[in-house]
Structure formats: C-alpha cells, structure tokens
Design a protein around this motif. Structure first.
Motif, PDB file in Angstrom:
ATOM      1  N   PHE A  43      19.208  25.241  17.927  1.00 30.08           N
ATOM      2  CA  PHE A  43      20.636  24.970  18.095  1.00 30.08           C
ATOM      3  C   PHE A  43      20.912  23.580  18.648  1.00 30.08           C
ATOM      4  O   PHE A  43      22.034  23.260  19.017  1.00 30.08           O
ATOM      5  CB  PHE A  43      21.270  26.054  18.979  1.00 30.08           C
ATOM      6  N   GLY A  81      29.792  22.468  33.287  1.00 28.41           N
ATOM      7  CA  GLY A  81      29.011  22.037  34.424  1.00 28.41           C
ATOM      8  C   GLY A  81      27.809  21.231  33.967  1.00 28.41           C
ATOM      9  O   GLY A  81      27.756  20.758  32.820  1.00 28.41           O
ATOM     10  N   ALA A  82      26.860  21.048  34.875  1.00 24.87           N
ATOM     11  CA  ALA A  82      25.657  20.272  34.561  1.00 24.87           C
ATOM     12  C   ALA A  82      24.584  20.645  35.560  1.00 24.87           C
ATOM     13  O   ALA A  82      24.859  21.301  36.558  1.00 24.87           O
ATOM     14  CB  ALA A  82      25.947  18.771  34.631  1.00 24.87           C
ATOM     15  N   GLY A  83      23.361  20.214  35.247  1.00 22.80           N
ATOM     16  CA  GLY A  83      22.263  20.529  36.149  1.00 22.80           C
ATOM     17  C   GLY A  83      21.800  21.963  35.968  1.00 22.80           C
ATOM     18  O   GLY A  83      22.119  22.615  34.974  1.00 22.80           O
ATOM     19  N   ARG A 108      22.356  15.816  39.260  1.00 22.68           N
ATOM     20  CA  ARG A 108      20.935  15.512  39.056  1.00 22.68           C
ATOM     21  C   ARG A 108      20.187  15.463  40.388  1.00 22.68           C
ATOM     22  O   ARG A 108      18.986  15.181  40.416  1.00 22.68           O
ATOM     23  CB  ARG A 108      20.776  14.177  38.316  1.00 22.68           C
ATOM     24  N   GLU A 115      21.669  19.647  18.454  1.00 26.99           N
ATOM     25  CA  GLU A 115      22.615  19.046  17.532  1.00 26.99           C
ATOM     26  C   GLU A 115      21.938  18.453  16.288  1.00 26.99           C
ATOM     27  O   GLU A 115      22.374  18.701  15.175  1.00 26.99           O
ATOM     28  CB  GLU A 115      23.419  17.972  18.255  1.00 26.99           C
ATOM     29  N   MET A 125      16.197  27.744  21.756  1.00 28.07           N
ATOM     30  CA  MET A 125      17.142  26.658  22.032  1.00 28.07           C
ATOM     31  C   MET A 125      17.079  25.566  20.956  1.00 28.07           C
ATOM     32  O   MET A 125      18.094  25.026  20.541  1.00 28.07           O
ATOM     33  CB  MET A 125      16.716  26.073  23.376  1.00 28.07           C
ATOM     34  N   MET A 146      27.993  13.691  37.454  1.00 28.14           N
ATOM     35  CA  MET A 146      26.701  13.817  36.763  1.00 28.14           C
ATOM     36  C   MET A 146      25.556  13.449  37.712  1.00 28.14           C
ATOM     37  O   MET A 146      24.538  14.147  37.776  1.00 28.14           O
ATOM     38  CB  MET A 146      26.713  12.902  35.525  1.00 28.14           C
ATOM     39  N   ILE A 196      20.748  13.080  26.635  1.00 27.88           N
ATOM     40  CA  ILE A 196      21.880  13.323  27.530  1.00 27.88           C
ATOM     41  C   ILE A 196      21.434  14.208  28.688  1.00 27.88           C
ATOM     42  O   ILE A 196      21.751  13.953  29.836  1.00 27.88           O
ATOM     43  CB  ILE A 196      23.034  13.969  26.742  1.00 27.88           C
ATOM     44  N   ALA A 197      20.717  15.261  28.373  1.00 28.38           N
ATOM     45  CA  ALA A 197      20.111  16.105  29.410  1.00 28.38           C
ATOM     46  C   ALA A 197      21.130  16.686  30.377  1.00 28.38           C
ATOM     47  O   ALA A 197      20.983  16.596  31.595  1.00 28.38           O
ATOM     48  CB  ALA A 197      19.018  15.336  30.150  1.00 28.38           C
ATOM     49  N   GLU A 198      22.151  17.314  29.831  1.00 31.07           N
ATOM     50  CA  GLU A 198      23.220  17.878  30.664  1.00 31.07           C
ATOM     51  C   GLU A 198      22.698  18.843  31.731  1.00 31.07           C
ATOM     52  O   GLU A 198      23.201  18.875  32.841  1.00 31.07           O
ATOM     53  CB  GLU A 198      24.216  18.649  29.776  1.00 31.07           C
ATOM     54  N   ARG A 201      30.605  29.356  22.831  1.00 32.91           N
ATOM     55  CA  ARG A 201      30.682  28.518  21.622  1.00 32.91           C
ATOM     56  C   ARG A 201      30.770  29.395  20.375  1.00 32.91           C
ATOM     57  O   ARG A 201      31.597  29.165  19.486  1.00 32.91           O
ATOM     58  CB  ARG A 201      29.453  27.615  21.520  1.00 32.91           C
ATOM     59  N   PRO A 228      21.076  30.988  22.476  1.00 31.78           N
ATOM     60  CA  PRO A 228      21.848  30.844  21.238  1.00 31.78           C
ATOM     61  C   PRO A 228      21.334  31.700  20.081  1.00 31.78           C
ATOM     62  O   PRO A 228      22.124  32.262  19.323  1.00 31.78           O
ATOM     63  CB  PRO A 228      21.753  29.348  20.924  1.00 31.78           C
ATOM     64  N   CYS A 265      20.524  23.369  27.715  1.00 31.81           N
ATOM     65  CA  CYS A 265      21.586  22.656  27.003  1.00 31.81           C
ATOM     66  C   CYS A 265      21.155  22.111  25.644  1.00 31.81           C
ATOM     67  O   CYS A 265      22.005  21.815  24.810  1.00 31.81           O
ATOM     68  CB  CYS A 265      22.114  21.515  27.863  1.00 31.81           C
ATOM     69  N   ALA A 266      19.873  21.903  25.438  1.00 30.12           N
ATOM     70  CA  ALA A 266      19.332  21.345  24.192  1.00 30.12           C
ATOM     71  C   ALA A 266      19.842  19.937  23.886  1.00 30.12           C
ATOM     72  O   ALA A 266      19.890  19.528  22.738  1.00 30.12           O
ATOM     73  CB  ALA A 266      19.594  22.290  23.007  1.00 30.12           C
ATOM     74  N   PHE A 325      24.125  24.743  34.937  1.00 34.36           N
ATOM     75  CA  PHE A 325      24.814  24.604  33.642  1.00 34.36           C
ATOM     76  C   PHE A 325      25.103  25.999  33.097  1.00 34.36           C
ATOM     77  O   PHE A 325      24.229  26.869  33.062  1.00 34.36           O
ATOM     78  CB  PHE A 325      23.896  23.837  32.684  1.00 34.36           C
ATOM     79  N   TRP A 371      26.501  29.294  25.191  1.00 30.87           N
ATOM     80  CA  TRP A 371      26.234  29.562  23.767  1.00 30.87           C
ATOM     81  C   TRP A 371      27.021  30.768  23.288  1.00 30.87           C
ATOM     82  O   TRP A 371      27.435  30.829  22.131  1.00 30.87           O
ATOM     83  CB  TRP A 371      24.737  29.710  23.538  1.00 30.87           C
TER      84      TRP A 371
END
Ligand code: HEM
Ligand code: FES
Lengths: 105, 393
Positions: free
Chosen positions: A74, B335-337, B55, A76, A71, B51, A37-39, B348, B98, A46-47, B340, B345
């Motif tokens: 954690f 977000g993304a990129g 990128r 998934e 990373m 997305m 996915i590579a967010e 979460r 994390p 993002c892992a 992010f 973490w």
C-alpha cells in the motif's frame, strides 16, 4: 562507516556516510534525502519510507515481517521485488556501497 | 538566548470552538510555542516543529499516568512509549493493516454503507451527520472491534462519553458519571464477547489482542478497546462529512474526482488536512527543551496542534482552501511518530474508497439544502455537526 548511495527519483545520486546500527530511514532523513517522509518515524505504520534495494542485498537482510510485507503493498509508489520499508533496515558493513533507490510515486 | 513562551489572553474558549483557525494563525505567527489562556495550554502550531517533536519521543513523552485519559479509561497505549507502547500497538495492528482492511473489512464495510444509504435513498433529503456518517462510522467500528450486535447508538454514546470524560478538565460531575457508565458498558461488552473470540480466532481487534504474544491482560484489552472506541468513531464520521462538504462546495473538483476515481484517495487526504478531525493532542516534556528557540520546562505539557500545522502557510499555500489538486505534501491529520494513527488504513478505505464514492453514486445530484444550515464545530475534535442535504430521489 559504510557508504550508502541513494538514487533519487530525478536520477541523481546522493552518496552519504552512514552509521552502523541506525536505520536506512534515519540515515536518509539526516541527509534530507527527498522522497523519504517517514511520518511514523520508524514504526512501520505509514509506508512513507519505501525504498527499492538490489536483490542480492535482500538475502543478506533479516527476513521481512508479515506486517511490513502487508504495508508495502500500500505504499504510494508501486511495489517492486526489491521493495522494503527503509525504517526496518539497519545499516551495517554488509550494506557498504549499495544503491538504495527511491521509487517514483 | 532562548525566548520565553508568549501568551494570548484575549480569545475565549467559545472562539476556539467556533473556529480555531484564525487563532491558530495568530499563534503560528506569534511564536513557536504560545500559551493560549482560554485553553490553558501551550500550543505548538508550526508544521516543522510538530514533526520534529514527534521524532523525539524521549524528550516529548506520551507517558502520563496522571492524565485524565488514564483516569477515565485506564492505562492505555496512547500514554505509553517505547517497548510498552510497541507491544500494545502490535496487539491491535493485525486487525488494522491495510491488507487486512482490504481482505477482511472492505466487504462488510461496503454492506454497512449500502444498508445505511438504502434507508435514506428514497427520501430525497437527509441530515447527513445523524442519518449517514454516524451510523456508518459506528457500525464499521463495531465490526472491526469484534463487537458483534452492539447497536450503533450505543457505540456512539460510549465514544462521546469517553471523549468528553477525558477532556473534563473542569471536573463536571455529570460528565464524569457518563464516562464511568460508558467505561463499564464497554467492559461488560468485552467480558461478554471474550470467550467467543478466544474460541473462534478471527481478524477482529478483540481476537487479535487475545492472540497477541505476549498475551494482553484483560485490563490492557479494556483500556485499548476504549481508546479505539474514543478515537475511531468521531474522526471517521467527521471525515466522511468533511469530504462530502468540500466536494459539494467545489463542484468542479467533484466532477474531476468522479470522472477519475483514482483521485478519491487524494481528495480524502485533502479533506482531513483542510478540517482535521483531531486538532490537538498533548505531549509532556521529560526534560527542559527548546522548541525553535523557545524554552519549555521539564514536566510541562505542550499541545501539538496538528490542525494548525495542516494550515501552516509556510508549507501549504492558501491553506484554508479545499483544493484536491494542490501541490502534493504530507499532512499531520493522522499524527506522526510511533503514535501515528493505528486506524489510518481503515479510515482511508472506508471513507475514500467506499462510503463517500457510494454516497455520490447513489444520491443523485446531491447538494446542500442550504449552505447557511451547515454547522462545523470544535477545536480538539472538529467536524461538521449538522449537514442537511437534498438529492433527486
Ligand atoms: C479520519 C479518521 C481518523 C483520524 C483523523 C485519526 C487521527 C488520529 C491521530 C491524530 C492520532 C494520534 C493521537 C496521539 O498521538 O495522541 C490517532 C491515534 C490513534 N487512532 Fe486514529 N484517527 C482516525 C481514525 C481511527 C480509526 C478508524 C481507528 C480505529 C479503528 C483509530 C484508532 C487509533 C488508535 C488506536 C490510536 C492510538 C495509536 C497509538 O497511540 O499508538 N483511528 N488517530
Ligand atoms: S517510517 Fe513509517 S513505515 Fe517506515
């Protein structure tokens, strides 16, 4: 141009021609490899680009950074001994024909 | 042939604040890039477009030295790209990874939640914004930053004033004054604490910034601590409330999550998809470019509406429904990129592993006092603003 063999979660294999210097993650996205996915687009934040590499290849790569190491715990899918973030690995001739497994979450 | 940007001019700013989702849907269906006059911004609302933009940071840049955000808090990592950004980001990440969250922050965060809940537990009723979510989010953030002893209301005031200041497009003098006051409050707090953190290296963000290589300048520390205060408090607070709300409105889902605690993570991701705490953030065109066939010119700004992308019905079925058990797909709430969310973490862990499970554990038979009393507001930042509940004390 090295060939990379992505082993998908359903057992299928997707062999692609990769460009030296790009990351394994970018190579996977370019070929729409499912499960990558590579967010964060390669920032090791993002892992979601977790792959499992053959152990003999790990030794040939740059050592894992503390950040990536943290990373990976954690990601998934559970971590394995060959786990890496594919965005942190540059394609080179040394990777020609390796199998890169996408771990099932 | 590229298309021109379409325009929507019949919605008001008030409509957006009250509920942006119907407007987001109109925009998504109308085109890939639509100018919404009331917000004075070109919105990008489709998941795949957001997305793709994230990128391509060379075309869709975060660099914007003239932005209001930079005026209010100083040059900071959110408005930089490439190496400049990466260095400043690497200076804060050691506090937010994390594993560090688990080893260093989980216990203090659990103690904070325990303390906040203990103060209301006996009452049988509370307004969860003021009495639960805001103090938990603010106190957890103060710990992580290394702002020992800063009162949670001060943290909350700084955070809100900085946010309001960086969205002060009408140049309201009072908002600008409050933002300056908050900025200097944060700077003096940093000044007071730097020597302690220099002498006692620890996992806090201030300490990480001091230990970073290359060393961060005091200006960089000021600015990026302000980013963390502006960006790390309201979102956590809002997601605590949103997760509680989604579960209270769906008792069947709550029962399943409570019976199977490994589902808390999934429930949290659904909550921030459902009502994303940050609904929009900007990028600036570094060259002329097409977004799915619509031409946008160099120098112009587009608003990446991640709140809208998270309700894109091309990706999520029945997007307006809170459904912990929907088909699993990544969302854009963080977000993304390269930008992010650095606090992903932390939030979460705090929200889905500690705060909300503890709320349902300790406040028995928790329920909304009256569904009519719940208020949800905002579009750039969105979340419940008022949520009275009752339980069996
Ligand atoms: C549910 C809670 C949260 C949500 C939904 C959230 C969302 C976001 C989003 C969408 C961005 C990207 C903004 C942009 O690219 O312009 C972002 C960036 C950021 N967030 Fe969060 N955030 C949350 C919690 C936190 C927390 C707790 C912290 C700090 C402890 C934090 C610190 C940051 C920082 C420093 C950035 C800037 C990162 C960069 O530019 O590289 N966030 N966040
Ligand atoms: S792409 Fe996010 S960690 Fe690799």
């Amino acid at each position: 141009m090295p060939t990379i063999r992505f082993l998908l979660t359903d057992g299928a294999e997707l062999a692609v021609e990769a460009q030296n210097g790009r990351s394994l993650m970018e190579t996977a996205l370019e070929h729409s490899v499912p499960g990558i996915i590579a967010e964060c687009n390669g920032s090791a934040a993002c892992a979601t680009c977790h792959v499992v590499l053959p152990e003999e290849i790990l030794l040939a790569l740059e050592p894992i950074s503390e950040h990536e190491n943290d990373m990976l715990d954690f990601a998934e899918a559970p971590r394995e001994s060959g786990s890496r973030l594919s965005c942190q690995i540059k394609v080179s001739d040394a990777l020609d024909n390796i199998s890169v497994r996408i771990p099932a979450a | 042939m590229s298309e021109a940007v379409k325009v929507i001019d019949d919605v008001s700013f008030g409509d957006l604040l009250a509920n942006p989702y119907p407007i987001f849907k109109r925009v998504r269906d109308l085109g890939p890039v639509v100018k919404v006059e009331a917000a004075n911004i070109m919105m990008v609302t489709r998941f795949d477009d957001v997305m793709a933009i994230e990128r391509d940071p060379v075309t869709f840049s975060s660099i914007n030295p003239q932005s209001l955000l930079n005026t209010v808090i100083g040059p900071n990592l959110m408005r930089k790209d490439g190496e400049d950004h990466a260095r400043e980001r690497a200076a804060m990440d050691p506090s937010l990874r994390p594993g560090v969250v688990k080893r260093c922050w989980a216990d203090p965060m659990r103690a904070i939640c325990d303390d906040v809940i203990s103060q209301i537990e006996h009452k049988g009723e509370a307004e969860l914004f003021e009495e639960l979510a805001a103090p938990i989010a603010a106190r957890a953030l103060a710990d992580i930053l290394g702002f020992d002893g800063v009162d949670w209301r001060t943290m909350a005031l700084w955070s809100q004033s900085l946010i309001d200041g960086s969205g002060n497009y009408s140049h309201d003098a009072e908002i600008a004054r409050k933002a300056r006051e908050a900025a200097s409050g944060v700077e003096s707090a940093v000044d007071r604490m730097l020597s302690h953190h220099r002498d006692n290296p620890n996992p806090s963000m201030l300490s990480s910034m001091l230990q970073a290589d290359p060393a961060q300048t005091v200006e960089q520390i000021y600015a990026n601590i302000k980013v963390a205060i502006g960006g790390g408090l309201n979102e956590t607070r809002d997601s605590i409330l949103t997760l509680i709300l989604g579960l209270l409105q769906n008792p069947d889902q709550l029962a399943r999550v409570r019976a199977e605690p490994s589902l808390w993570g999934q429930a949290f991701e659904e909550a921030v998809r459902w009502i994303s705490p940050i609904g929009m953030y900007p990028r600036r065109l570094a060259r002329d470019a097409e977004i799915s066939g619509t031409l946008v010119r160099k120098g112009e700004q587009v608003g990446l509406c991640v709140g809208a992308a998270n309700h894109d019905d091309r990706r999520f079925s029945d997007p307006e429904k809170f459904d912990v058990f929907r088909e699993k797909k990544s969302h854009l709430a963080f977000g993304a990129g390269s930008h992010f969310c650095a606090g992903t973490w932390v939030s979460r862990a705090l929200v889905s592993q500690i705060a909300v499970p503890m709320v349902f554990e300790r406040l028995r038979n928790l329920r909304l006092k009256d569904p009519e009393l719940v208020r949800i507001r905002g579009w750039v930042f969105r979340g419940p603003t008022h949520m009275p509940v009752v339980w069996d004390a």
